[in-house]
Design an enzyme around this catalytic site. Sequence first.
Site, PDB file in Angstrom:
ATOM      1  N   VAL A  46       6.249  -1.339  -4.575  1.00 47.33           N
ATOM      2  CA  VAL A  46       4.873  -1.464  -4.095  1.00 47.33           C
ATOM      3  C   VAL A  46       4.009  -0.314  -4.624  1.00 47.33           C
ATOM      4  O   VAL A  46       2.838  -0.511  -4.966  1.00 47.33           O
ATOM      5  CB  VAL A  46       4.840  -1.498  -2.550  1.00 47.33           C
ATOM      6  CG1 VAL A  46       3.408  -1.521  -2.031  1.00 47.33           C
ATOM      7  CG2 VAL A  46       5.610  -2.703  -2.022  1.00 47.33           C
ATOM      8  N   CYS A  47       4.593   0.874  -4.725  1.00 48.30           N
ATOM      9  CA  CYS A  47       3.829   2.075  -5.089  1.00 48.30           C
ATOM     10  C   CYS A  47       3.023   1.927  -6.377  1.00 48.30           C
ATOM     11  O   CYS A  47       1.838   2.287  -6.403  1.00 48.30           O
ATOM     12  CB  CYS A  47       4.745   3.293  -5.175  1.00 48.30           C
ATOM     13  SG  CYS A  47       5.533   3.712  -3.594  1.00 48.30           S
TER      14      CYS A  47
END
Length: 198
Positions: A46-47
């Site tokens: 996700v980062c």
Amino acid sequence: MSLVTKSAPIFNEIAVVGKDFKNVDLESYRGKWVVLFFYPLDFTFVCPTEITAMSDAMPEFEKRNCQVIGVSTDSKFSHLAWINTPRTEGGIGELAYPLVADFTKKISTDYGVLLEGGMALRATYIIDPDGVVQFELVHDLGIGRNVNEIIRNLDALQFVKENGEVCPAGWTPGKDTMTPDPDKMKEFFKKNPDGHQK
């Protein structure tokens, strides 16, 4: 414990800026708004979607006299390797803002977002030009942030600071605001009987 209305914990730490190692001193941004965000780890899932979205939106932040700073507990070498890896290969490419290496975990500890495993929660802070935290959002790891919502909150905070009026639910620039007065607020509800603007 929330940091909102308190002075933002200061730091002076090494970061990757462009493709160089430079120190980033939070106090040097006095006079500007700052969006400071924490994320768990480099080379994850996700980062990179958040980090690249923030970088792509930098022209919008710059229009608002706002500096973005990203922080994780990874090393500066991990940050640089991730930046040197193209987005199509699982990297993030060059960024338009500094990525701070909180390798000692002091910054994450000072902001109260460090997990026992040694990485930070997803956390977003908006700090005003006087160095005071005006906005804080901290949540678990599985969901990414919406950069447009961060910008919307920044717009609202700037409007309140400049105009002394307050922003109702879902406010965006150009919509009705409210005068924080029991009688004057009735004007808003006459125009918006549902209490919010569509």
